[in-house]
Design a protein around this motif. Structure first.
Motif, PDB file in Angstrom:
ATOM      1  N   GLY A   1      80.998  35.955  65.068  1.00 16.80           N
ATOM      2  CA  GLY A   1      80.172  35.319  65.466  1.00 16.80           C
ATOM      3  C   GLY A   1      78.691  35.769  64.892  1.00 16.80           C
ATOM      4  N   LEU A   2      78.325  36.163  66.498  1.00 16.76           N
ATOM      5  CA  LEU A   2      76.693  36.640  66.805  1.00 16.76           C
ATOM      6  C   LEU A   2      76.501  37.626  66.021  1.00 16.76           C
ATOM      7  CD1 LEU A   2      74.360  35.734  68.759  1.00 16.76           C
ATOM      8  CD2 LEU A   2      76.032  37.375  69.913  1.00 16.76           C
ATOM      9  N   SER A   3      77.621  38.342  66.280  1.00 17.22           N
ATOM     10  CA  SER A   3      76.807  39.856  64.993  1.00 17.22           C
ATOM     11  C   SER A   3      76.634  39.171  63.598  1.00 17.22           C
ATOM     12  CB  SER A   3      78.052  40.553  64.644  1.00 17.22           C
ATOM     13  OG  SER A   3      78.625  40.754  66.591  1.00 17.22           O
ATOM     14  N   ILE A   4      77.512  38.196  63.294  1.00 17.41           N
ATOM     15  CA  ILE A   4      76.979  38.203  61.571  1.00 17.41           C
ATOM     16  C   ILE A   4      75.465  37.382  61.941  1.00 17.41           C
ATOM     17  CG2 ILE A   4      78.355  36.040  60.100  1.00 17.41           C
ATOM     18  CD1 ILE A   4      81.131  36.927  60.969  1.00 17.41           C
ATOM     19  N   LYS A   5      75.858  36.768  62.715  1.00 12.75           N
ATOM     20  CA  LYS A   5      74.569  35.784  62.423  1.00 12.75           C
ATOM     21  C   LYS A   5      73.543  36.521  62.891  1.00 12.75           C
ATOM     22  CE  LYS A   5      72.739  31.127  63.853  1.00 12.75           C
ATOM     23  NZ  LYS A   5      72.857  29.669  64.199  1.00 12.75           N
ATOM     24  N   VAL A   6      73.463  37.543  63.381  1.00 14.09           N
ATOM     25  CA  VAL A   6      72.379  38.631  63.850  1.00 14.09           C
ATOM     26  C   VAL A   6      71.970  39.304  62.674  1.00 14.09           C
ATOM     27  CG1 VAL A   6      71.452  40.703  65.027  1.00 14.09           C
ATOM     28  CG2 VAL A   6      72.933  39.029  66.411  1.00 14.09           C
ATOM     29  N   LYS A   7      72.877  39.788  62.067  1.00 13.82           N
ATOM     30  CA  LYS A   7      72.564  41.024  61.116  1.00 13.82           C
ATOM     31  C   LYS A   7      72.532  39.816  59.680  1.00 13.82           C
ATOM     32  CE  LYS A   7      73.826  43.751  58.512  1.00 13.82           C
ATOM     33  NZ  LYS A   7      72.664  45.548  58.512  1.00 13.82           N
ATOM     34  N   LEU A   8      72.401  38.479  59.960  1.00 10.92           N
ATOM     35  CA  LEU A   8      71.787  38.089  58.731  1.00 10.92           C
ATOM     36  C   LEU A   8      70.173  36.864  59.055  1.00 10.92           C
ATOM     37  CD1 LEU A   8      75.073  35.383  58.239  1.00 10.92           C
ATOM     38  CD2 LEU A   8      73.710  37.038  56.169  1.00 10.92           C
ATOM     39  N   LEU A   9      70.049  37.425  60.166  1.00 12.30           N
ATOM     40  CA  LEU A   9      68.474  36.786  61.376  1.00 12.30           C
ATOM     41  C   LEU A   9      67.790  38.032  60.557  1.00 12.30           C
ATOM     42  CD1 LEU A   9      69.938  35.066  63.990  1.00 12.30           C
ATOM     43  CD2 LEU A   9      68.219  33.651  62.466  1.00 12.30           C
ATOM     44  N   ARG A  10      68.346  39.106  60.913  1.00 14.90           N
ATOM     45  CA  ARG A  10      67.717  40.794  60.948  1.00 14.90           C
ATOM     46  C   ARG A  10      67.134  41.143  59.865  1.00 14.90           C
ATOM     47  NH1 ARG A  10      70.244  44.511  65.266  1.00 14.90           N
ATOM     48  NH2 ARG A  10      69.964  42.975  67.588  1.00 14.90           N
TER      49      ARG A  10
ATOM     50  N   GLN B   1      78.061  26.796  69.794  1.00 14.30           N
ATOM     51  CA  GLN B   1      77.852  27.663  70.843  1.00 14.30           C
ATOM     52  C   GLN B   1      76.834  28.822  69.284  1.00 14.30           C
ATOM     53  OE1 GLN B   1      80.642  30.204  72.426  1.00 14.30           O
ATOM     54  NE2 GLN B   1      80.373  29.401  74.760  1.00 14.30           N
ATOM     55  N   LEU B   2      77.507  29.359  68.399  1.00 12.66           N
ATOM     56  CA  LEU B   2      77.235  29.839  67.257  1.00 12.66           C
ATOM     57  C   LEU B   2      75.630  29.143  66.727  1.00 12.66           C
ATOM     58  CD1 LEU B   2      79.783  31.531  65.737  1.00 12.66           C
ATOM     59  CD2 LEU B   2      77.599  32.337  67.272  1.00 12.66           C
ATOM     60  N   ALA B   3      75.724  27.839  66.790  1.00 17.25           N
ATOM     61  CA  ALA B   3      74.950  27.135  65.670  1.00 17.25           C
ATOM     62  C   ALA B   3      73.596  25.797  66.783  1.00 17.25           C
ATOM     63  CB  ALA B   3      75.379  25.555  65.506  1.00 17.25           C
ATOM     64  N   ASP B   4      73.493  26.622  68.085  1.00 17.28           N
ATOM     65  CA  ASP B   4      72.702  26.197  68.943  1.00 17.28           C
ATOM     66  C   ASP B   4      71.588  27.393  69.002  1.00 17.28           C
ATOM     67  OD1 ASP B   4      71.166  26.165  71.653  1.00 17.28           O
ATOM     68  OD2 ASP B   4      72.775  25.083  72.060  1.00 17.28           O
ATOM     69  N   LYS B   5      70.487  27.133  68.776  1.00 18.40           N
ATOM     70  CA  LYS B   5      69.694  28.361  68.514  1.00 18.40           C
ATOM     71  C   LYS B   5      69.609  28.645  69.700  1.00 18.40           C
ATOM     72  CE  LYS B   5      67.475  27.236  64.292  1.00 18.40           C
ATOM     73  NZ  LYS B   5      66.289  26.231  63.752  1.00 18.40           N
ATOM     74  N   GLU B   6      69.714  28.157  70.652  1.00 19.07           N
ATOM     75  CA  GLU B   6      68.690  28.321  72.563  1.00 19.07           C
ATOM     76  C   GLU B   6      70.053  29.276  72.722  1.00 19.07           C
ATOM     77  OE1 GLU B   6      67.718  24.749  74.241  1.00 19.07           O
ATOM     78  OE2 GLU B   6      66.053  24.296  72.913  1.00 19.07           O
ATOM     79  N   ARG B   7      71.494  29.243  72.499  1.00 19.90           N
ATOM     80  CA  ARG B   7      72.178  30.190  73.485  1.00 19.90           C
ATOM     81  C   ARG B   7      72.319  30.805  72.262  1.00 19.90           C
ATOM     82  NH1 ARG B   7      77.638  26.231  73.715  1.00 19.90           N
ATOM     83  NH2 ARG B   7      77.067  24.850  75.503  1.00 19.90           N
ATOM     84  N   VAL B   8      72.041  30.816  71.681  1.00 18.09           N
ATOM     85  CA  VAL B   8      72.248  32.642  70.090  1.00 18.09           C
ATOM     86  C   VAL B   8      70.821  33.198  70.831  1.00 18.09           C
ATOM     87  CG1 VAL B   8      71.530  33.962  68.041  1.00 18.09           C
ATOM     88  CG2 VAL B   8      72.853  31.781  68.312  1.00 18.09           C
ATOM     89  N   ALA B   9      69.516  32.417  71.316  1.00 23.44           N
ATOM     90  CA  ALA B   9      68.018  33.474  71.488  1.00 23.44           C
ATOM     91  C   ALA B   9      68.538  34.128  72.955  1.00 23.44           C
ATOM     92  CB  ALA B   9      66.867  32.733  71.643  1.00 23.44           C
ATOM     93  N   ALA B  10      69.118  32.796  74.382  1.00 24.94           N
ATOM     94  CA  ALA B  10      70.222  33.542  75.573  1.00 24.94           C
ATOM     95  C   ALA B  10      70.396  34.661  75.464  1.00 24.94           C
ATOM     96  CB  ALA B  10      70.439  32.607  76.313  1.00 24.94           C
ATOM     97  N   ALA B  11      71.744  35.073  74.239  1.00 27.28           N
ATOM     98  CA  ALA B  11      73.226  35.468  74.400  1.00 27.28           C
ATOM     99  C   ALA B  11      71.688  37.378  74.347  1.00 27.28           C
ATOM    100  CB  ALA B  11      73.773  34.951  73.651  1.00 27.28           C
ATOM    101  N   LEU B  12      71.238  36.785  73.092  1.00 25.36           N
ATOM    102  CA  LEU B  12      70.411  38.122  72.974  1.00 25.36           C
ATOM    103  C   LEU B  12      69.408  38.443  73.586  1.00 25.36           C
ATOM    104  CD1 LEU B  12      70.602  37.190  68.756  1.00 25.36           C
ATOM    105  CD2 LEU B  12      71.802  38.401  69.538  1.00 25.36           C
ATOM    106  N   GLU B  13      69.007  37.634  74.678  1.00 27.90           N
ATOM    107  CA  GLU B  13      68.554  38.286  75.704  1.00 27.90           C
ATOM    108  C   GLU B  13      69.389  38.885  76.731  1.00 27.90           C
ATOM    109  OE1 GLU B  13      66.310  35.281  77.903  1.00 27.90           O
ATOM    110  OE2 GLU B  13      64.643  34.884  75.170  1.00 27.90           O
ATOM    111  N   ASN B  14      70.416  40.018  76.885  1.00 30.78           N
ATOM    112  CA  ASN B  14      71.142  39.716  77.774  1.00 30.78           C
ATOM    113  C   ASN B  14      71.632  41.058  77.013  1.00 30.78           C
ATOM    114  OD1 ASN B  14      73.868  40.874  78.464  1.00 30.78           O
ATOM    115  ND2 ASN B  14      74.570  38.974  78.734  1.00 30.78           N
ATOM    116  N   SER B  15      71.051  42.142  78.100  1.00 33.82           N
ATOM    117  CA  SER B  15      71.402  43.180  77.263  1.00 33.82           C
ATOM    118  C   SER B  15      72.172  43.866  77.160  1.00 33.82           C
ATOM    119  CB  SER B  15      69.887  44.862  78.495  1.00 33.82           C
ATOM    120  OG  SER B  15      70.748  44.694  78.980  1.00 33.82           O
TER     121      SER B  15
END
Length: 163
Positions: A100-109, A135-149
């Motif tokens: 789900g995160l991969s789909i969301k990131v692809k769409l965000l980008r 988790q996928l609906a929470d913008k802060e959780r998504v942003a935090a996940a993407l800060e994890n290298s």
């Protein structure tokens, strides 16, 4: 001392589905003078967005595993909304949040910032559907996940073209 080795795959023999054909480009779409609305097929198509995302466990795309289907993509260009339902291959898939995160990131980008994105599990197809969707609906959780290298590296591998 030898370590335990890689973890076994949760779904070692997934069903593989045939890819849908390429979308024919219409004269209207090629006309630079006409506005080009974003539609369901444009989100799904490989040259565009989600059908060619790689599965994190298998050397297959989300389309080949039937995790994403065009019929589960809803776009309202006028209201700037995109909704994508995805179906994990098994009800206890531990990779559901990552997919789900991969789909969301692809769409965000890929989409203009005006779009509100809703990426969620197809109802009734996963044991932890509510938790993953939250988790996928929470913008802060998504942003935090993407800060994890490490997590970002895995997402980028899912989004990279296979050779």
């Amino acid at each position: 001392m030898v370590g335990p080795g890689p973890a076994p795959l949760e779904n070692a023999n997934p069903l593989i589905y045939r890819r849908s054909g390429e979308r024919p480009v219409t004269a209207r779409e090629e006309d630079d003078e006409l506005p080009d609305a974003i539609d369901d097929r444009e989100i799904f198509d490989p040259a565009h967005l989600i059908r060619s995302i790689n599965d994190p466990e298998h050397p297959l795309t989300l389309e080949e595993l039937n995790v994403v289907e065009q019929v589960r993509v809803k776009v309202n260009d006028a209201e700037s909304t995109v909704s994508v339902e995805f179906t994990p291959t098994i009800p206890h898939c531990s990779m559901a949040t990552l997919i789900g995160l991969s789909i969301k990131v692809k769409l965000l980008r890929s989409l203009p910032e005006r779009f509100k994105l809703d990426v969620h599990i197809t109802p009734g197809t996963h044991a932890s559907e509510h938790a993953v969707n939250k988790q996928l609906a929470d913008k802060e959780r998504v942003a935090a996940a993407l800060e994890n290298s490490h997590l970002l590296e895995v997402v980028n591998q899912c989004l990279s073209a296979r050779s």
